[in-house]
Write a protein that holds these residues in place. Structure first.
Motif, PDB file in Angstrom:
ATOM      1  N   LEU A 711       0.836  -1.188   0.000  1.00  0.00           N
ATOM      2  CA  LEU A 711       0.000   0.000   0.000  1.00  0.00           C
ATOM      3  C   LEU A 711       0.874   1.241   0.000  1.00  0.00           C
ATOM      4  O   LEU A 711       2.090   1.158   0.270  1.00  0.00           O
ATOM      5  CB  LEU A 711      -0.928  -0.011   1.219  1.00  0.00           C
ATOM      6  CG  LEU A 711      -1.861  -1.228   1.342  1.00  0.00           C
ATOM      7  CD1 LEU A 711      -2.614  -1.189   2.659  1.00  0.00           C
ATOM      8  CD2 LEU A 711      -2.816  -1.290   0.168  1.00  0.00           C
ATOM      9  N   PRO A 712       0.324   2.418  -0.290  1.00  0.00           N
ATOM     10  CA  PRO A 712       1.146   3.636  -0.235  1.00  0.00           C
ATOM     11  C   PRO A 712       1.775   3.887   1.130  1.00  0.00           C
ATOM     12  O   PRO A 712       2.803   4.553   1.218  1.00  0.00           O
ATOM     13  CB  PRO A 712       0.148   4.742  -0.606  1.00  0.00           C
ATOM     14  CG  PRO A 712      -0.884   4.056  -1.440  1.00  0.00           C
ATOM     15  CD  PRO A 712      -1.002   2.681  -0.874  1.00  0.00           C
ATOM     16  N   GLY A 713       1.185   3.325   2.189  1.00  0.00           N
ATOM     17  CA  GLY A 713       1.768   3.485   3.515  1.00  0.00           C
ATOM     18  C   GLY A 713       2.776   2.415   3.872  1.00  0.00           C
ATOM     19  O   GLY A 713       3.365   2.478   4.956  1.00  0.00           O
ATOM     20  N   GLY A 714       2.975   1.428   3.010  1.00  0.00           N
ATOM     21  CA  GLY A 714       3.917   0.357   3.281  1.00  0.00           C
ATOM     22  C   GLY A 714       3.270  -1.007   3.097  1.00  0.00           C
ATOM     23  O   GLY A 714       2.094  -1.126   2.751  1.00  0.00           O
ATOM     24  N   ALA A 715       4.054  -2.043   3.355  1.00  0.00           N
ATOM     25  CA  ALA A 715       3.549  -3.407   3.235  1.00  0.00           C
ATOM     26  C   ALA A 715       2.663  -3.735   4.431  1.00  0.00           C
ATOM     27  O   ALA A 715       2.956  -3.341   5.572  1.00  0.00           O
ATOM     28  CB  ALA A 715       4.698  -4.392   3.137  1.00  0.00           C
ATOM     29  N   LYS A 716       1.592  -4.467   4.175  1.00  0.00           N
ATOM     30  CA  LYS A 716       0.630  -4.800   5.228  1.00  0.00           C
ATOM     31  C   LYS A 716       0.164  -6.230   5.034  1.00  0.00           C
ATOM     32  O   LYS A 716      -0.205  -6.627   3.931  1.00  0.00           O
ATOM     33  CB  LYS A 716      -0.568  -3.843   5.167  1.00  0.00           C
ATOM     34  CG  LYS A 716      -1.530  -3.975   6.327  1.00  0.00           C
ATOM     35  CD  LYS A 716      -2.620  -2.922   6.239  1.00  0.00           C
ATOM     36  CE  LYS A 716      -3.564  -3.001   7.428  1.00  0.00           C
ATOM     37  NZ  LYS A 716      -4.626  -1.965   7.344  1.00  0.00           N
ATOM     38  N   LYS A 717       0.175  -6.993   6.120  1.00  0.00           N
ATOM     39  CA  LYS A 717      -0.309  -8.366   6.087  1.00  0.00           C
ATOM     40  C   LYS A 717      -1.813  -8.356   6.291  1.00  0.00           C
ATOM     41  O   LYS A 717      -2.310  -7.923   7.320  1.00  0.00           O
ATOM     42  CB  LYS A 717       0.376  -9.204   7.169  1.00  0.00           C
ATOM     43  CG  LYS A 717      -0.044 -10.666   7.157  1.00  0.00           C
ATOM     44  CD  LYS A 717       0.676 -11.473   8.216  1.00  0.00           C
ATOM     45  CE  LYS A 717       0.217 -12.921   8.210  1.00  0.00           C
ATOM     46  NZ  LYS A 717       0.884 -13.734   9.251  1.00  0.00           N
ATOM     47  N   MET A 718      -2.540  -8.855   5.291  1.00  0.00           N
ATOM     48  CA  MET A 718      -3.995  -8.835   5.303  1.00  0.00           C
ATOM     49  C   MET A 718      -4.598 -10.137   5.815  1.00  0.00           C
ATOM     50  O   MET A 718      -5.819 -10.224   5.966  1.00  0.00           O
ATOM     51  CB  MET A 718      -4.529  -8.560   3.904  1.00  0.00           C
ATOM     52  CG  MET A 718      -3.991  -7.297   3.270  1.00  0.00           C
ATOM     53  SD  MET A 718      -4.409  -5.803   4.184  1.00  0.00           S
ATOM     54  CE  MET A 718      -6.176  -5.767   3.991  1.00  0.00           C
ATOM     55  N   GLY A 719      -3.791 -11.143   6.101  1.00  0.00           N
ATOM     56  CA  GLY A 719      -4.302 -12.416   6.579  1.00  0.00           C
ATOM     57  C   GLY A 719      -3.511 -13.564   5.981  1.00  0.00           C
ATOM     58  O   GLY A 719      -2.377 -13.390   5.496  1.00  0.00           O
ATOM     59  N   GLU A 720      -4.080 -14.756   5.999  1.00  0.00           N
ATOM     60  CA  GLU A 720      -3.450 -15.942   5.454  1.00  0.00           C
ATOM     61  C   GLU A 720      -4.472 -16.727   4.635  1.00  0.00           C
ATOM     62  O   GLU A 720      -5.657 -16.737   4.963  1.00  0.00           O
ATOM     63  CB  GLU A 720      -2.880 -16.843   6.562  1.00  0.00           C
ATOM     64  CG  GLU A 720      -1.721 -16.225   7.313  1.00  0.00           C
ATOM     65  CD  GLU A 720      -1.150 -17.169   8.348  1.00  0.00           C
ATOM     66  OE1 GLU A 720      -1.773 -18.231   8.574  1.00  0.00           O
ATOM     67  OE2 GLU A 720      -0.095 -16.864   8.926  1.00  0.00           O
ATOM     68  N   ILE A 721      -3.979 -17.372   3.589  1.00  0.00           N
ATOM     69  CA  ILE A 721      -4.826 -18.203   2.756  1.00  0.00           C
ATOM     70  C   ILE A 721      -4.302 -19.632   2.790  1.00  0.00           C
ATOM     71  O   ILE A 721      -3.079 -19.872   2.803  1.00  0.00           O
ATOM     72  CB  ILE A 721      -4.866 -17.683   1.297  1.00  0.00           C
ATOM     73  CG1 ILE A 721      -5.809 -18.547   0.453  1.00  0.00           C
ATOM     74  CG2 ILE A 721      -3.495 -17.604   0.691  1.00  0.00           C
ATOM     75  CD1 ILE A 721      -6.016 -18.037  -0.952  1.00  0.00           C
ATOM     76  N   GLU A 722      -5.211 -20.578   2.841  1.00  0.00           N
ATOM     77  CA  GLU A 722      -4.870 -21.993   2.883  1.00  0.00           C
ATOM     78  C   GLU A 722      -5.275 -22.629   1.561  1.00  0.00           C
ATOM     79  O   GLU A 722      -6.452 -22.573   1.173  1.00  0.00           O
ATOM     80  CB  GLU A 722      -5.583 -22.689   4.041  1.00  0.00           C
ATOM     81  CG  GLU A 722      -5.216 -24.164   4.181  1.00  0.00           C
ATOM     82  CD  GLU A 722      -5.981 -24.851   5.284  1.00  0.00           C
ATOM     83  OE1 GLU A 722      -5.781 -26.067   5.479  1.00  0.00           O
ATOM     84  OE2 GLU A 722      -6.791 -24.173   5.955  1.00  0.00           O
ATOM     85  N   ILE A 723      -4.302 -23.219   0.876  1.00  0.00           N
ATOM     86  CA  ILE A 723      -4.560 -23.853  -0.405  1.00  0.00           C
ATOM     87  C   ILE A 723      -3.913 -25.233  -0.415  1.00  0.00           C
ATOM     88  O   ILE A 723      -3.030 -25.542   0.400  1.00  0.00           O
ATOM     89  CB  ILE A 723      -4.020 -23.021  -1.592  1.00  0.00           C
ATOM     90  CG1 ILE A 723      -2.501 -22.887  -1.497  1.00  0.00           C
ATOM     91  CG2 ILE A 723      -4.693 -21.684  -1.674  1.00  0.00           C
ATOM     92  CD1 ILE A 723      -1.860 -22.255  -2.708  1.00  0.00           C
ATOM     93  N   ALA A 724      -4.364 -26.072  -1.329  1.00  0.00           N
ATOM     94  CA  ALA A 724      -3.785 -27.389  -1.579  1.00  0.00           C
ATOM     95  C   ALA A 724      -3.514 -27.502  -3.079  1.00  0.00           C
ATOM     96  O   ALA A 724      -4.385 -27.173  -3.896  1.00  0.00           O
ATOM     97  CB  ALA A 724      -4.722 -28.497  -1.112  1.00  0.00           C
ATOM     98  N   VAL A 725      -2.324 -27.951  -3.433  1.00  0.00           N
ATOM     99  CA  VAL A 725      -1.891 -28.023  -4.829  1.00  0.00           C
ATOM    100  C   VAL A 725      -1.357 -29.423  -5.097  1.00  0.00           C
ATOM    101  O   VAL A 725      -0.641 -29.999  -4.264  1.00  0.00           O
ATOM    102  CB  VAL A 725      -0.803 -26.968  -5.147  1.00  0.00           C
ATOM    103  CG1 VAL A 725      -0.414 -27.032  -6.609  1.00  0.00           C
ATOM    104  CG2 VAL A 725      -1.285 -25.582  -4.790  1.00  0.00           C
ATOM    105  N   ARG A 726      -1.716 -29.954  -6.270  1.00  0.00           N
ATOM    106  CA  ARG A 726      -1.187 -31.240  -6.710  1.00  0.00           C
ATOM    107  C   ARG A 726      -0.937 -31.188  -8.206  1.00  0.00           C
ATOM    108  O   ARG A 726      -1.830 -30.828  -8.980  1.00  0.00           O
ATOM    109  CB  ARG A 726      -2.152 -32.374  -6.377  1.00  0.00           C
ATOM    110  CG  ARG A 726      -1.669 -33.748  -6.890  1.00  0.00           C
ATOM    111  CD  ARG A 726      -2.531 -34.878  -6.358  1.00  0.00           C
ATOM    112  NE  ARG A 726      -3.919 -34.697  -6.727  1.00  0.00           N
ATOM    113  CZ  ARG A 726      -4.946 -35.230  -6.050  1.00  0.00           C
ATOM    114  NH1 ARG A 726      -4.707 -35.936  -4.963  1.00  0.00           N
ATOM    115  NH2 ARG A 726      -6.181 -35.041  -6.453  1.00  0.00           N
ATOM    116  N   PHE A 727       0.281 -31.528  -8.583  1.00  0.00           N
ATOM    117  CA  PHE A 727       0.672 -31.598  -9.987  1.00  0.00           C
ATOM    118  C   PHE A 727       0.834 -33.071 -10.341  1.00  0.00           C
ATOM    119  O   PHE A 727       1.759 -33.742  -9.870  1.00  0.00           O
ATOM    120  CB  PHE A 727       1.968 -30.827 -10.226  1.00  0.00           C
ATOM    121  CG  PHE A 727       2.519 -30.966 -11.620  1.00  0.00           C
ATOM    122  CD1 PHE A 727       1.676 -30.983 -12.721  1.00  0.00           C
ATOM    123  CD2 PHE A 727       3.881 -31.076 -11.837  1.00  0.00           C
ATOM    124  CE1 PHE A 727       2.178 -31.125 -13.994  1.00  0.00           C
ATOM    125  CE2 PHE A 727       4.398 -31.210 -13.105  1.00  0.00           C
ATOM    126  CZ  PHE A 727       3.544 -31.231 -14.187  1.00  0.00           C
TER     127      PHE A 727
END
Length: 1007
Positions: A711-727
């Protein structure tokens, strides 16, 4: 059902391997498809044969054509010598790449080997397309006996030519084997195919003959036989009924995201209460068209109504309630009627009354798990009906399911606001992009100086072409009085990005730069432009008449060449995060090598980004995932800081060195128009990328990743996301082979585009994709697409410059570490290591043939030992590498500022001074690097005669010494001298360094 035919035109071959012992080859081609075999003629003694033969195949199973393989085998005909035919190469084309007739193009395929030891070279050019033919109309029902009687003879008369053709083909293939062993004519697999092709036509003939001899069946059976004379056809129809519908391969792959087709093994099963309200029945005759009925569902705090319908219409609506959000153990379904009466004064009076209620206890609701069939609705009698009214029944079904239920996608969903289009899960497709190449050759018969303004003596002309918002110009050329210069010539290429469906016209304009007037213009219909897949096919040129103003219907003519390039891949995203490298032409794309499955499970600890009711913060979040041309968007979970989506999607993978992009956003569009008419935008909450080449195959990666937004005021942690990936990848050979192929299609290397031109075309492609997706329903916002495509990577950023600088320093630090290790060896910091290096040097000098094996062995041991320290979890976004903590507020303000800047002159002056200081350091560094090269040049140019004279004398003495002293002895002596003990070493720089630093650079000549 329509019949489908596959047309294959075997055009020519180039650069074949000579196999007849005389430097030539007599080539013919055998084409196999779906158990059918065809053979071309033999072209004698020609390494570049030209066949131009068209072959037709019948597609027996239309639904499975995408999985069939068209195989072409090229052989050298040795019938004159009596030997069997020798193999010249083969080509396999997947059925998923077959285009429809009208869009076919000549494609050259390189010939492949049959085994590792085969000597094959060359390529073959073929055209492939398919055509759907409508079946003939059904026979009339009035004359079934006549048609039944005529059917067997017709079949008997038409079959012998079909039987004869395979026999002739078999004889033609067996003829070269005369005088030799017949078993060696073809491989066993090919022989089986020939036997199958020869025996297949005989079966219907025998059946038809048996039907003619057999006694006539009853009349009912005669009608059935007349409608389907071939029992094989009924079997094919039965097979088609059991298989999925006839979809294109791209559409079929996109349909895999459907909840009923996926196993949902990467996400958690979310329990939902499903209620399907179908219709109501009331035994009364006093209702009219002014009476409408609707059902009301009440469960805890949820209260939802169905749509109001008349007595002759059904509701047929499905409602899905998140079981975790329910605060009641009972479900009430009530039916209401709404009557409108017109009063004497003309006003309408609306009255509603409850016709009854039916109650369900949630613990007694049955469960349904796919692939179980849907629960059948039942009639329920409403209780609590008004007195003196007939009973009312309602047909509905109630069950407990999961998000994998087929009814979930179209159901009213409690966690996403119901049936709001902007909150539903959707799949989007990027438009198919082409490069449109316009070659401006020359103009003739230009009508110059016919207007009111005076004619310029030597006008300067240029050509301007426009396709939609894209506008490009050629260079200026001067028109003279001679015959050659009066018809100006450019021979310049202008490349545009065209998206399907195409813009209607490409407008070509000739303008006079001397007076700013338009000479004339021509319009080219984009839909009629030819398509080509490579540079082998010639670019057709055409003449177009130029149209001037109303007084000049003819202003000359222009000669141009125009085509749609299908051999390129149109880049619509940044090159370092590309997710698709396939060429535009479908004929050139290869079959997928794997499958990417992504389970978007949920998010935790999201920060509020807006206020609800002006009192508290809230977040309405959804996820967008992009890979290749397919975009997926999850449903929007309203007013939750820990949303759970649990949606699973799949993509076909064509290249492992690609990137999956996932972004999280707050939905601000579904409330557009409430309170104010200002257009709302979706707020970005974070983004992560997953590079497929860093994933192990057939392994599930489940983890939570931080969502960091700048953001213009700096980096900000907005939360966490949980994903699962399989190739997933079924063939290791195809996966490893992908690392040996070029990253981009062939046209990017044989006719490359310049860096500046490539960046401009990428920017135009991003604009087209953004505009097309913004026109979808519901729209995928412009800010969302630009954030996913990284459309601002080309803009200046002090933070990115720092990040790239430290990346370079990190790479050079490895070389610095090696230099420090060598310095520690030569200074005897660790004497045992230095002694071992002396022994190693002695072994290398005495046994030089061990140098490369030793280096390779060391590389193997070092890299193999580091396998245990590899990254077990894929790294997505690195804040430390992005330098988000070391950037100042003014630098961030500069990064978010538009172009041109909207800041005050004082801010611009501060930024300019900082840029000047940075450029001053870079200027000094560049000067030092240039000085080292100038010193070497001065050593050979006698700028310092004494230094060059010393160098010449040393070179002469060195030549004598190297002539006398063996090179091994010199190398061994120099190595021992370089690693001598510190007591034999001085503290001052060595003689060669002192000599080199005294050489004169050109720095003193700069003003």
């Amino acid at each position: 059902m329509a019949n489908r035919k596959l047309m294959v035109e075997v055009c020519n071959a180039k650069n074949l391997m000579p196999k007849d012992g005389q430097g030539t080859a007599s080539a013919y081609v055998i084409v196999d498809f779906d158990g059918q075999r065809r053979r071309t003629k033999t072209i004698s003694r020609d390494l570049n044969p030209q066949w131009d033969e068209k072959i037709e195949f019948l597609v027996h199973d239309v639904a499975s054509m995408a999985t069939d393989i068209l195989e072409l085998n090229v052989y050298n005909d040795n019938k004159k010598t009596g030997k069997r035919s020798t193999f010249l190469g083969k080509v396999k084309v997947a059925g998923s790449t077959f285009p429809k007739c009208g869009s076919e193009a000549l494609v050259y395929y390189p010939l492949e080997k049959r085994s590792v030891f085969s000597q094959i070279k060359g390529e073959i050019g073929i055209k492939i397309c398919y055509e759907d033919e409508e079946p003939p109309p059904a026979p009339a029902a009035e004359e079934p006996k006549v048609e039944a009687a005529e059917t067997p003879p017709a079949a008997t008369e038409e079959k012998p030519p079909e039987d004869k053709k395979p026999d002739e083909e078999t004889k033609g293939e067996e003829k070269p084997a005369e005088g030799g062993e017949k078993k060696e004519e073809k491989p066993p697999e090919d022989q089986k195919k020939e036997d199958t092709a020869a025996a297949a036509p005989a079966t219907p003939s025998a059946d038809a003959a048996a039907a003619a001899v057999a006694p006539p069946p009853p009349p009912v059976e005669i009608i059935a036989v007349a409608q389907s004379p071939k029992p094989k056809q009924s079997e094919e129809n039965l097979q088609l009924a059991r298989k999925p519908s006839n979809l294109d391969s791209d559409v079929a792959s996109l349909s895999k995201h459907h909840r009923g087709n996926t196993t949902f093994d990467l996400v958690d099963r979310m329990p939902f209460l499903y209620v399907r309200v179908l219709k109501a029945k009331r035994e009364t005759k006093d209702s009219d068209d002014s009476t409408a009925y609707y059902a009301k569902l009440v469960i805890g705090t949820y209260s939802i109504n169905t749509k109001a319908q008349g007595t002759t219409k059904d509701w047929d609506q499905v409602f899905a309630f998140d079981k975790e959000g329910l605060n009641s153990t009972s479900l009430e379904v009530s039916v209401f009627d709404r009557k409108k009466k017109v009063l004497e004064d003309g006003k309408e009076e609306v009255s509603e009354s409850c016709l009854g209620t039916v109650t369900f206890d949630l613990p007694e609701v049955p469960k349904r798990v796919p692939p179980d069939s849907p629960l059948a609705p039942q009639w329920y009698t409403l209780e609590g009906s008004p007195e003196n009214t007939p009973a009312t029944d309602v047909m509905l079904a109630v069950w407990l399911g999961t998000q994998a239920d087929e009814a979930f996608q179209e159901a009213w969903q409690s966690d996403s606001g119901g049936l709001i289009p902007e909150t539903r899960a959707k799949v989007y497709l990027s438009p198919k992009l082409w490069y449109l190449r316009l070659t401006v050759i020359q103009t003739q018969d230009l009508q110059l100086g016919l207007g009111a303004e005076p004619r310029v003596k030597n006008p300067e002309l240029f050509v301007k072409a426009q396709l939609g918002p894209q506008l490009f110009k050629t260079n200026r050329t001067m028109v003279g009085s001679s015959s050659t210069s009066s018809n100006p010539t450019w021979n310049e290429d202008l490349v545009f990005v065209a998206a399907e469906p195409f813009e209607p016209f490409l407008v070509i304009t000739v303008e006079d730069a001397s007076n700013g007037q338009t000479v004339g213009h021509a319009r080219v219909h984009v839909g009629s432009i030819d398509k080509r897949t490579d540079d082998r096919s010639t670019l057709g040129s055409r003449w177009f008449n130029l149209v001037g103003d109303e007084n000049r219907p003819y202003a000359g003519r222009i000669h141009v060449g125009v085509c749609l390039e299908g051999g390129y891949h149109v880049l619509d995203e940044a090159a370092h995060v590309t997710s698709d490298v396939r060429p535009t032409a479908k004929q050139l794309s290869k079959p997928p090598i794997g499958l990417l499955e992504v389970g978007i499970r949920g998010a935790t600890n999201l920060l509020p980004v807006k206020t609800k009711d002006g009192t508290r913060g809230t977040t309405d979040s959804y996820v967008v995932a992009k890979y290749g041309p397919k975009w997926v968007r999850t449903r929007t979970i309203l007013d939750r800081f820990n949303p759970r989506w649990n949606e699973q999607y799949t993509w076909d993978v064509y290249d492992p060195c690609t990137v999956l992009t996932i972004g999280v956003f707050d939905n601000g569009r579904y409330r557009a128009g409430e309170g104010d008419n200002k257009p709302s935008k979706d707020v970005r909450l974070g983004k992560l990328r997953v590079r497929l080449s860093t994933l192990d195959t057939n392994r599930v990666y489940v983890g939570s990743y931080s969502l960091i937004v700048l953001l213009p005021g700096g980096a900000k942690k907005m939360g966490e996301i949980e994903i699962a990936v399989r190739f997933s990848c079924s063939s290791w050979i195809s996966l490893i082979q992908a690392y040996s192929t070029p990253m981009l299609p062939r046209m990017h290397y044989v006719r490359p585009l310049g860096p500046m031109q490539q960046d401009m075309l990428r920017h135009n492609a991003m604009k087209i994709v953004t505009a097309r997706l913004a026109r979808s329903e519901p729209a995928l916002g412009q800010e969302v697409v630009q954030f996913m495509l990284d459309s601002d990577t080309h803009t200046w950023s002090m933070r990115r410059s720092k990040s790239n600088w430290f990346r370079i320093v990190g790479c050079l630090s490895k070389a610095a570490t090696l230099a420090r290790w060598l310095d520690s060896i030569r200074t005897w910091v660790h004497p045992p290591t230095t002694v071992l290096v002396h022994v190693l040097l002695l072994a290398i000098v005495l046994c030089p043939h061990l140098i490369l094996p030793t280096i390779c062995l060391y590389a193997f041991l070092i890299v193999a030992l580091r396998y245990r320290y590899r990254m077990r979890i894929p790294v997505t976004m690195d804040p430390r590498l992005s330098q988000v903590d070391s950037v100042g507020p003014d630098e961030l303000d500069e990064e978010f500022d538009g172009f041109p800047s909207s800041r005050s002159p004082d801010h611009i002056r501060v930024r300019y001074d900082r840029l000047r200081a940075l450029a001053g350091r870079a200027q000094t560094l560049l000067g030092d690097v240039a000085a080292q090269g100038e010193r070497l040049e001065a050593l050979c140019n006698w700028r310092d005669p004494r230094a060059t004279g010393i160098f010449v004398v040393v070179c002469l003495l060195a030549s004598l010494v190297f002539y006398v002293v063996p090179f091994k002895a010199f190398l061994l002596g120099w190595g021992f001298f370089y690693m001598r003990h510190p007591r034999f070493r001085g503290d001052m720089p060595s003689l060669p360094i002192n000599f080199f630093r005294r050489l004169p650079p050109l720095s003193d000549q700069i003003l």
